[in-house]
Scaffold this motif. Structure first.
Motif, PDB file in Angstrom:
ATOM      1  N   MET A  26     -51.114  28.418 -98.645  1.00 28.16           N
ATOM      2  CA  MET A  26     -51.661  29.334 -99.663  1.00 28.16           C
ATOM      3  C   MET A  26     -53.045  29.790 -99.222  1.00 28.16           C
ATOM      4  SD  MET A  26     -50.876  30.710-102.575  1.00 28.16           S
ATOM      5  CE  MET A  26     -51.592  31.488-104.011  1.00 28.16           C
ATOM      6  N   LEU A  27     -53.222  31.105 -99.149  1.00 29.51           N
ATOM      7  CA  LEU A  27     -54.495  31.673 -98.728  1.00 29.51           C
ATOM      8  C   LEU A  27     -55.153  32.401 -99.892  1.00 29.51           C
ATOM      9  CD1 LEU A  27     -53.400  33.253 -95.320  1.00 29.51           C
ATOM     10  CD2 LEU A  27     -54.546  31.064 -95.655  1.00 29.51           C
ATOM     11  N   GLY A  28     -56.481  32.447 -99.872  1.00 30.53           N
ATOM     12  CA  GLY A  28     -57.220  33.275-100.807  1.00 30.53           C
ATOM     13  C   GLY A  28     -57.641  34.550-100.107  1.00 30.53           C
ATOM     14  N   ILE A  29     -57.376  35.706-100.698  1.00 32.64           N
ATOM     15  CA  ILE A  29     -57.629  36.992-100.053  1.00 32.64           C
ATOM     16  C   ILE A  29     -58.395  37.909-100.996  1.00 32.64           C
ATOM     17  CG2 ILE A  29     -56.601  39.019 -98.960  1.00 32.64           C
ATOM     18  CD1 ILE A  29     -54.122  37.325 -98.369  1.00 32.64           C
ATOM     19  N   ALA A  30     -59.443  38.555-100.476  1.00 31.44           N
ATOM     20  CA  ALA A  30     -60.208  39.547-101.240  1.00 31.44           C
ATOM     21  C   ALA A  30     -60.368  40.793-100.391  1.00 31.44           C
ATOM     22  CB  ALA A  30     -61.569  38.994-101.637  1.00 31.44           C
ATOM     23  N   ASP A  31     -60.098  41.956-100.964  1.00 27.60           N
ATOM     24  CA  ASP A  31     -60.230  43.238-100.270  1.00 27.60           C
ATOM     25  C   ASP A  31     -61.313  44.074-100.937  1.00 27.60           C
ATOM     26  OD1 ASP A  31     -58.164  42.971 -98.288  1.00 27.60           O
ATOM     27  OD2 ASP A  31     -56.696  43.226 -99.894  1.00 27.60           O
ATOM     28  N   ASP A  32     -61.999  44.863-100.103  1.00 27.26           N
ATOM     29  CA  ASP A  32     -63.099  45.667-100.611  1.00 27.26           C
ATOM     30  C   ASP A  32     -63.389  46.761 -99.588  1.00 27.26           C
ATOM     31  OD1 ASP A  32     -65.178  46.494-102.236  1.00 27.26           O
ATOM     32  OD2 ASP A  32     -66.181  44.553-102.291  1.00 27.26           O
ATOM     33  N   ARG A  33     -64.477  47.486 -99.800  1.00 25.47           N
ATOM     34  CA  ARG A  33     -64.959  48.461 -98.816  1.00 25.47           C
ATOM     35  C   ARG A  33     -66.472  48.318 -98.675  1.00 25.47           C
ATOM     36  NH1 ARG A  33     -61.943  52.031 -96.470  1.00 25.47           N
ATOM     37  NH2 ARG A  33     -63.740  53.291 -95.871  1.00 25.47           N
ATOM     38  N   LEU A  55     -69.801  49.468 -95.493  1.00 21.40           N
ATOM     39  CA  LEU A  55     -70.157  50.015 -94.180  1.00 21.40           C
ATOM     40  C   LEU A  55     -69.182  51.097 -93.731  1.00 21.40           C
ATOM     41  CD1 LEU A  55     -71.041  46.692 -92.294  1.00 21.40           C
ATOM     42  CD2 LEU A  55     -72.508  48.116 -93.740  1.00 21.40           C
ATOM     43  N   GLY A  56     -68.637  51.843 -94.688  1.00 21.57           N
ATOM     44  CA  GLY A  56     -67.698  52.911 -94.356  1.00 21.57           C
ATOM     45  C   GLY A  56     -66.352  52.417 -93.879  1.00 21.57           C
ATOM     46  N   SER A  57     -66.036  51.138 -94.113  1.00 18.34           N
ATOM     47  CA  SER A  57     -64.805  50.545 -93.606  1.00 18.34           C
ATOM     48  C   SER A  57     -64.160  49.669 -94.669  1.00 18.34           C
ATOM     49  CB  SER A  57     -65.086  49.682 -92.362  1.00 18.34           C
ATOM     50  OG  SER A  57     -65.653  50.439 -91.317  1.00 18.34           O
ATOM     51  N   SER A  58     -62.899  49.331 -94.424  1.00 13.20           N
ATOM     52  CA  SER A  58     -62.244  48.352 -95.264  1.00 13.20           C
ATOM     53  C   SER A  58     -62.815  46.972 -94.972  1.00 13.20           C
ATOM     54  CB  SER A  58     -60.737  48.359 -94.992  1.00 13.20           C
ATOM     55  OG  SER A  58     -60.482  48.026 -93.633  1.00 13.20           O
ATOM     56  N   VAL A  59     -62.810  46.111 -95.987  1.00 14.05           N
ATOM     57  CA  VAL A  59     -63.277  44.734 -95.849  1.00 14.05           C
ATOM     58  C   VAL A  59     -62.174  43.817 -96.346  1.00 14.05           C
ATOM     59  CG1 VAL A  59     -64.991  43.018 -96.544  1.00 14.05           C
ATOM     60  CG2 VAL A  59     -65.670  45.414 -96.255  1.00 14.05           C
ATOM     61  N   ARG A  60     -61.851  42.808 -95.538  1.00 17.75           N
ATOM     62  CA  ARG A  60     -60.907  41.783 -95.990  1.00 17.75           C
ATOM     63  C   ARG A  60     -61.499  40.415 -95.674  1.00 17.75           C
ATOM     64  NH1 ARG A  60     -54.412  41.479 -95.911  1.00 17.75           N
ATOM     65  NH2 ARG A  60     -54.896  42.719 -97.759  1.00 17.75           N
ATOM     66  N   VAL A  61     -61.505  39.552 -96.675  1.00 18.13           N
ATOM     67  CA  VAL A  61     -61.962  38.169 -96.527  1.00 18.13           C
ATOM     68  C   VAL A  61     -60.789  37.266 -96.863  1.00 18.13           C
ATOM     69  CG1 VAL A  61     -63.617  36.415 -97.267  1.00 18.13           C
ATOM     70  CG2 VAL A  61     -64.299  38.829 -97.207  1.00 18.13           C
ATOM     71  N   ILE A  62     -60.456  36.350 -95.953  1.00 15.58           N
ATOM     72  CA  ILE A  62     -59.351  35.415 -96.175  1.00 15.58           C
ATOM     73  C   ILE A  62     -59.874  33.999 -95.961  1.00 15.58           C
ATOM     74  CG2 ILE A  62     -57.001  34.755 -95.562  1.00 15.58           C
ATOM     75  CD1 ILE A  62     -56.585  37.468 -94.335  1.00 15.58           C
ATOM     76  N   VAL A  63     -59.542  33.104 -96.869  1.00 18.40           N
ATOM     77  CA  VAL A  63     -59.927  31.702 -96.741  1.00 18.40           C
ATOM     78  C   VAL A  63     -58.675  30.837 -96.885  1.00 18.40           C
ATOM     79  CG1 VAL A  63     -62.288  32.035 -97.581  1.00 18.40           C
ATOM     80  CG2 VAL A  63     -60.463  31.544 -99.210  1.00 18.40           C
ATOM     81  N   THR A  64     -58.666  29.712 -96.200  1.00 23.87           N
ATOM     82  CA  THR A  64     -57.517  28.815 -96.297  1.00 23.87           C
ATOM     83  C   THR A  64     -57.599  27.917 -97.523  1.00 23.87           C
ATOM     84  OG1 THR A  64     -58.612  27.181 -94.878  1.00 23.87           O
ATOM     85  CG2 THR A  64     -57.189  28.808 -93.795  1.00 23.87           C
ATOM     86  N   VAL A 111     -61.956  30.560 -92.277  1.00 24.65           N
ATOM     87  CA  VAL A 111     -62.329  31.869 -92.823  1.00 24.65           C
ATOM     88  C   VAL A 111     -61.997  32.952 -91.815  1.00 24.65           C
ATOM     89  CG1 VAL A 111     -64.252  33.348 -93.571  1.00 24.65           C
ATOM     90  CG2 VAL A 111     -64.216  30.921 -94.211  1.00 24.65           C
ATOM     91  N   LEU A 112     -61.476  34.062 -92.309  1.00 19.54           N
ATOM     92  CA  LEU A 112     -61.306  35.292 -91.514  1.00 19.54           C
ATOM     93  C   LEU A 112     -62.008  36.419 -92.242  1.00 19.54           C
ATOM     94  CD1 LEU A 112     -58.204  36.763 -89.747  1.00 19.54           C
ATOM     95  CD2 LEU A 112     -59.423  38.157 -91.437  1.00 19.54           C
ATOM     96  N   VAL A 113     -62.804  37.196 -91.494  1.00 24.88           N
ATOM     97  CA  VAL A 113     -63.440  38.398 -92.038  1.00 24.88           C
ATOM     98  C   VAL A 113     -63.054  39.575 -91.150  1.00 24.88           C
ATOM     99  CG1 VAL A 113     -65.611  39.610 -92.490  1.00 24.88           C
ATOM    100  CG2 VAL A 113     -65.379  37.188 -93.091  1.00 24.88           C
ATOM    101  N   SER A 114     -62.556  40.634 -91.776  1.00 22.99           N
ATOM    102  CA  SER A 114     -62.215  41.857 -91.061  1.00 22.99           C
ATOM    103  C   SER A 114     -62.997  43.022 -91.649  1.00 22.99           C
ATOM    104  CB  SER A 114     -60.712  42.143 -91.166  1.00 22.99           C
ATOM    105  OG  SER A 114     -60.400  43.411 -90.609  1.00 22.99           O
ATOM    106  N   LEU A 115     -63.733  43.707 -90.801  1.00 20.55           N
ATOM    107  CA  LEU A 115     -64.451  44.930 -91.191  1.00 20.55           C
ATOM    108  C   LEU A 115     -63.842  46.085 -90.413  1.00 20.55           C
ATOM    109  CD1 LEU A 115     -68.183  43.745 -91.131  1.00 20.55           C
ATOM    110  CD2 LEU A 115     -66.570  43.732 -93.049  1.00 20.55           C
ATOM    111  N   GLY A 116     -62.927  46.788 -91.062  1.00 20.84           N
ATOM    112  CA  GLY A 116     -62.290  47.908 -90.398  1.00 20.84           C
ATOM    113  C   GLY A 116     -61.590  47.508 -89.111  1.00 20.84           C
ATOM    114  N   GLY A 117     -61.063  46.291 -89.060  1.00 18.49           N
ATOM    115  CA  GLY A 117     -60.359  45.847 -87.856  1.00 18.49           C
ATOM    116  C   GLY A 117     -61.211  45.074 -86.886  1.00 18.49           C
TER     117      GLY A 117
END
Length: 313
Positions: A1-8, A10-19, A171-177
């Motif tokens: 089970m992961l926790g996921i938050a999406d946002d925008r 810096l002009g990009s998509s933001v995704r934060v995932i935690v275990t 933790v995983l952080v993605s800023l526009g890839g």
């Protein structure tokens, strides 16, 4: 089970995932704090940013904040590592090509431009002292940290989120890839889709790889592009010409020990064009290059779709 938050941001998509889903709120708050700080320090689209004020004060020795100092240091390191293929003095060239505002505000079509090939001033023109955090930008030079600052933000945001999660789990952080991971990964690693556009919905039909630490970044000429007259332009500038790079690759994806290193390499691959495979192999960097015809070239251990496990980059 992961926790996921999406946002925008810096002009990009933001995704934060935690275990550990119970740490998601604290992790996301830590990420938001880092992104606000990097925007205030290094944005070239905000007149009140520290970088904009620095560019507006040529020929003066300016002491910068620790965060902007770190961003400048990474940009100059990227220039050294790539022998100038990734160069932070492309600011004026990027603006002349039409990328003069946050990308969401750049009109996709417009009147024709007359662009003349001209080498950018070069990173060696920047006088920077890491010890004193002082920098001098010569007149006629404009710093643009776009090739490294967002990836650095991913690394810093992931580290901050991990601390906010009491250094528990992963933790995983993605800023526009631009992706950074830290801590204990999921059992099968972090599965990441390799695609040209970070906004592409996840699909089992698309190629994915699994990483357990470090970072992954994709650079390309097909997403952040616009048309002026009959000329198609994009945001990756070749410092040798001051024009959008004419590359045999439309996409370059690289895995490295950090997101900023991955992004330095992926941007360099686009600029280096035919020389990219040899340069990536020389530096031992696993990469996936897609040429103009859509053919995929996997280098330095990048797995085939049937064997997606990368292990530690």
């Amino acid at each position: 089970m992961l926790g996921i938050a999406d946002d925008r941001a810096l002009g990009s998509s933001v995704r934060v995932i935690v275990t550990r889903p119970q740490s998601l709120s604290a992790a996301k708050a830590a990420v938001d704090k880092v992104l606000r700080a990097i925007d205030a320090a290094a944005s070239r689209f905000r007149q009140d940013s520290e970088l904009s004020r620095l560019n507006a004060s040529p020929d003066r020795v300016i002491k910068v904040s620790p965060l902007l100092g770190q961003a400048i240091a990474e940009a100059l390191r990227g220039a050294r590592l790539t022998d100038g293929a990734v160069d932070p003095t492309v600011g004026h060239a990027v603006r002349l090509a039409g990328y003069d505002a946050d990308f969401d505000s750049v009109p996709p079509f417009g009147d024709g431009l007359h662009l003349v090939a001209r080498r950018v001033p070069g990173w060696q023109a920047i006088q920077f002292s890491p010890a004193t955090r002082t920098v001098l930008v010569p007149r006629g030079v404009e710093l643009d940290l776009g090739a490294t600052a967002k990836a650095l933000a991913s690394d810093l945001a992931a580290a901050a989120a991990f601390e906010a999660a009491s250094r528990q789990g992963g933790v995983l952080v993605s800023l526009g890839g631009d992706i950074a991971v830290i801590g204990e990964p999921p059992a099968d690693g972090w599965s990441i889709q390799a695609s040209e556009d970070a906004a592409t919905p996840l699909s089992d039909a698309d190629e994915a790889v699994s990483i357990s630490s470090g970072g992954m970044a994709t650079s390309g000429t097909t997403v952040r592009r616009w048309v002026r007259g009959e000329t198609v332009l994009h945001h990756i500038i070749d410092p040798a010409t001051g024009l959008p790079a004419e590359s045999v690759w439309r996409t370059a994806t690289v895995v490295a020990g950090s997101c900023v290193d991955a992004n330095i390499a992926s941007t360099a691959a686009i600029v280096l064009s035919e020389r990219a495979p040899a340069w990536l192999a020389e530096h031992g960097l696993a990469a996936r290059l897609v040429d103009r015809d859509g053919a995929v070239h996997r280098l330095s251990g990048w797995p085939s779709p049937s064997a997606p496990e990368m292990g530690k980059p």
